[in-house]
Design an enzyme around this catalytic site. Structure first.
Site, PDB file in Angstrom:
ATOM      1  N   LYS A   1      -5.794   1.881  -7.798  1.00  0.00           N
ATOM      2  CA  LYS A   1      -6.070   1.396  -6.432  1.00  0.00           C
ATOM      3  C   LYS A   1      -7.558   1.418  -6.104  1.00  0.00           C
ATOM      4  CE  LYS A   1      -1.440   1.672  -4.689  1.00  0.00           C
ATOM      5  NZ  LYS A   1      -0.412   2.367  -3.932  1.00  0.00           N
TER       6      LYS A   1
ATOM      7  N   ARG B   1       3.799   7.236  -9.340  1.00  0.00           N
ATOM      8  CA  ARG B   1       4.066   5.821  -9.654  1.00  0.00           C
ATOM      9  C   ARG B   1       2.814   5.265 -10.326  1.00  0.00           C
ATOM     10  NH1 ARG B   1       3.149   0.804  -7.523  1.00  0.00           N
ATOM     11  NH2 ARG B   1       4.875  -0.678  -7.540  1.00  0.00           N
TER      12      ARG B   1
HETATM   13  N1  HH2 Z   1       2.109   0.809  -4.291  1.00  0.00           N
HETATM   14  C1  HH2 Z   1       2.280  -0.493  -4.572  1.00  0.00           C
HETATM   15  C2  HH2 Z   1       3.543  -1.078  -4.503  1.00  0.00           C
HETATM   16  N2  HH2 Z   1       4.626  -0.348  -4.177  1.00  0.00           N
HETATM   17  N3  HH2 Z   1       5.583   1.709  -3.578  1.00  0.00           N
HETATM   18  C3  HH2 Z   1       5.449   3.005  -3.291  1.00  0.00           C
HETATM   19  N4  HH2 Z   1       6.531   3.724  -2.947  1.00  0.00           N
HETATM   20  N5  HH2 Z   1       4.224   3.628  -3.336  1.00  0.00           N
HETATM   21  C4  HH2 Z   1       3.088   2.962  -3.657  1.00  0.00           C
HETATM   22  O1  HH2 Z   1       1.990   3.574  -3.644  1.00  0.00           O
HETATM   23  C5  HH2 Z   1       3.196   1.566  -3.961  1.00  0.00           C
HETATM   24  C6  HH2 Z   1       4.492   0.967  -3.906  1.00  0.00           C
HETATM   25  C7  HH2 Z   1       1.096  -1.324  -4.964  1.00  0.00           C
HETATM   26  O2  HH2 Z   1       0.953  -1.360  -6.368  1.00  0.00           O
HETATM   27  P1  HH2 Z   1       1.448  -2.597  -7.266  1.00  0.00           P
HETATM   28  O3  HH2 Z   1       2.918  -2.754  -7.153  1.00  0.00           O
HETATM   29  O4  HH2 Z   1       0.920  -2.447  -8.636  1.00  0.00           O
HETATM   30  O5  HH2 Z   1       0.690  -3.813  -6.636  1.00  0.00           O
HETATM   31  P2  HH2 Z   1       1.194  -5.134  -5.909  1.00  0.00           P
HETATM   32  O6  HH2 Z   1       1.749  -4.707  -4.586  1.00  0.00           O
HETATM   33  O7  HH2 Z   1      -0.048  -5.983  -5.797  1.00  0.00           O
HETATM   34  O8  HH2 Z   1       2.261  -5.772  -6.760  1.00  0.00           O
END
Ligand code: HH2
Length: 270
Positions: free
Chosen positions: A204, A239
């Site tokens: 992040k 995660r």
């Molecule tokens: N972060 C992201 C997405 N989902 N869910 C939880 N519970 N906690 C988190 O910190 C979290 C999440 C963002 O990461 P990513 O899925 O890699 O990115 P994107 O939303 O661009 O797909």
């Protein structure tokens, strides 16, 4: 928890796992690297992201879940904020719902209750499209803690058992660099609410900022350090995008904490 983004535009790995075979292979790889959970998502919730229709999200995730069903022994989570996607995903093989809107919608709570699955309640201020526009809080830890407690109690009130709920402070979701760090420092306080605690700091932007503005591809070491810091602070689930190095770091931390190396042969190198 290993992340599988079946999306064209996720902030770190967007487009790399956007086809069904690529997403399935990636999930299998994360499990082989030691993931205890896999989180499949079909909509990016990065700052500024445009909302995807339920039909589009379903097209992205359902074939991936159907293909993984029966092939992985670990639980599979569906990362969605739409009740209709959660419901179809559960039918296709998902075991828990990861809702970045914190089970805010009664319809989502109803799906989780009716299907009898576990759920992650995450804190986010606003919506992805504008959540980074105002990241000031009087008391970020207090606000996040109160929100998580209220949402968990609302879920329990609707009949979702306490032991089916996980809470997550939502690192990067409407928070400043300092706000994210304050939350990471305050995990014991969040843990004291009495629910398993999940933290997602992987790749992040606050990590990039701490390293002087490095892009997502150069945030691996920082991501492993953040996962370790979260685990030492009491996180039960981290995660992450990079399962193998995170598992290695957590194994060493566990050995230091609990003496898990007892009985192993003495190595001959230093
Ligand atoms: N972060 C992201 C997405 N989902 N869910 C939880 N519970 N906690 C988190 O910190 C979290 C999440 C963002 O990461 P990513 O899925 O890699 O990115 P994107 O939303 O661009 O797909």
């Amino acid at each position: 928890m290993g992340v599988v983004n079946a999306t064209p535009d996720s902030f770190f790995d967007g487009g790399r796992f956007a086809t069904v075979p690529a997403a399935v292979d990636h999930a299998l790889r994360l499990v082989s690297e030691g993931a205890d959970l896999v989180d499949v998502g079909g909509e990016s919730t990065r700052p500024g992201a445009r909302e995807v229709s339920a039909a589009e999200e379903l097209c992205r995730v359902v074939p991936v879940l159907e293909s993984l069903r029966g092939r992985v022994k670990v639980p599979i989570s569906i990362d969605t904020r739409k009740p209709q996607v959660a419901e179809a995903a559960i039918r296709a093989g998902a075991d828990l719902v990861n809702d970045v809107e914190g089970l805010g919608s009664p319809a989502m709570r109803e799906v989780v209750r009716r299907e009898g699955v576990a759920a992650v309640i995450m804190h986010m201020r606003g919506a992805p499209k504008d959540m980074q526009q105002d990241t000031r809080y009087d008391d970020v830890v207090g606000e996040v803690r109160d929100f998580l407690r209220q949402q968990a109690l609302a879920a329990e009130h609707m009949g979702i058992p306490h032991d089916q709920l996980v809470i997550d402070p939502g690192i990067g979701f409407g928070k400043s660099v300092e706000g994210n760090l304050e939350l990471l420092r305050s995990l014991p306080e969040l843990r004291s609410l009495g629910y398993p605690l999940m933290v997602g700091a992987s790749r992040k932007s606050f990590l990039g900022a701490l390293l002087g503005g490095v892009p997502t591809e150069q945030r691996l070491g920082a991501s492993v350090a953040a996962a370790l810091a979260a685990s030492l602070g009491g996180a039960d689930i981290v995660r992450v995008h990079d399962v193998a190095p995170t598992v290695e770091a957590l194994k060493v931390a566990d050995a230091v904490r609990s003496g898990a190396s007892r009985g192993r042969p003495v190595p001959s190198d230093p």
